[in-house]
Design an enzyme around this catalytic site. Sequence first.
Site, PDB file in Angstrom:
ATOM      1  N   HIS A  68      -8.908  10.570  10.661  1.00  0.00           N
ATOM      2  CA  HIS A  68      -9.731  10.563   9.727  1.00  0.00           C
ATOM      3  C   HIS A  68      -8.805   9.867   8.518  1.00  0.00           C
ATOM      4  CE1 HIS A  68      -8.017  14.353   7.802  1.00  0.00           C
ATOM      5  NE2 HIS A  68      -8.069  14.426   8.890  1.00  0.00           N
ATOM      6  N   ASP A  70     -10.335  10.187   5.208  1.00  0.00           N
ATOM      7  CA  ASP A  70     -10.536  11.063   4.141  1.00  0.00           C
ATOM      8  C   ASP A  70      -9.702  12.259   3.864  1.00  0.00           C
ATOM      9  OD1 ASP A  70     -11.588  12.125   6.673  1.00  0.00           O
ATOM     10  OD2 ASP A  70     -13.077  13.437   5.209  1.00  0.00           O
ATOM     11  N   GLU A 135     -14.300  13.638   8.109  1.00  0.00           N
ATOM     12  CA  GLU A 135     -13.750  14.645   8.857  1.00  0.00           C
ATOM     13  C   GLU A 135     -13.601  15.975   8.288  1.00  0.00           C
ATOM     14  OE1 GLU A 135     -11.105  17.495  10.958  1.00  0.00           O
ATOM     15  OE2 GLU A 135     -10.787  16.607   9.185  1.00  0.00           O
TER      16      GLU A 135
END
Length: 386
Positions: A68, A70, A135
């Site tokens: 991920h 993020d 995520e």
Amino acid sequence: MADQDVLALARALIARPSVTPDDAGCQALIAARLQPLGFACESLPSGGVSNLWARRGVQGPLLVFAGHTDVVPPGPPADWPSPPFEPTERDGQLVGRGAADMKTSVAAFVVAAEEFVAAHPAHPGSIALLLTSDEEGPATEGTAHVCRVLQARAETPDYCIVGEPTSTARLGDTIKNGRRGSLSARITVRGIQGHVAYPHLARNPIHQLAPALAELGATAWDQGNAYFPPTTFQVSNLHAGTGAGNVIPGQAVMDCNFRFSTASTPADLQARVEHILQRHGLEYDSRWTLGGEPFLTPPGPLCTALQSAIAEETGVQASLSTTGGTSDGRFLARLCPQVVEFGPLNRTIHQVGESLPLDNLVPLKNIYRRLLEILLADAPATGRPA
């Protein structure tokens, strides 16, 4: 110069303030590096979430690096030793939000793939990266969405490595070959509100819940198994009352969670809780949420190859573990028969001053590259579409 590539890319990713669900351009940066190598890069957005599926090759076996872009919010910047989105090298550490969870892993994926393709331009099988910006959030429109897309078009990975930070004391000491499931409930016990001086005219839901809660807390839900510890039950919140000291509350609300092994099912756990509540004569409503099923990859080709790659690079004999919280591995396991998580040290994840030892970056990249060599270059292609 090559050994600086993973650091440079990690720094470039950390500098992008990609707080969930904002990708902040991380995936575009990665796609721009992968496309010249022959990766077909697809943007698969969903519900305001950015997702990238980048694949090189059409035949099996298909090895997927998943992760991920993020990060969780950094909190007040003043609490940090340096601005959270300005990657800083200090005392042998790379400091910045996402340094450990998990932009360094993503950078290591990319550079490992670049080096592997340069050395094996006609490699057997296929390599893919699956990246999401969801995520750390609800996780409903990220990896879960991409897995639905892949399943619909019959793209089936053979191996998947999720780059979550799994190492504890030193790089390479722990591989997550499974995770427990997560089942949550909000239980509202109904009573009758009244004056504390006239309890015979009321019914106190706290008093009614207390013996049931004691039994829930003392219950052994299962014994676990060879791969999982026993299932655990925890109360996270308990609310009742109006704030006044002379009012018996009309209801009590309890939030609770199971982290459960493959020795139990969500349906069985829910039924057992409901049975205890009913046996104690409670009037209640319950709302259940399944956060994720448990998954397990028993020792086999992927675990063995990763343990070998780690040992070659670091001399560490990695242990297999299923501890910790949930991850996107729970979605990938529905699609892929062998899913593991492996990445850098996790001691500072989600903390102010998140950091990672600088001397771990190149070994992490080398482990991922060696894994590609073992599972693709050193193994025959299956010849099947994947």
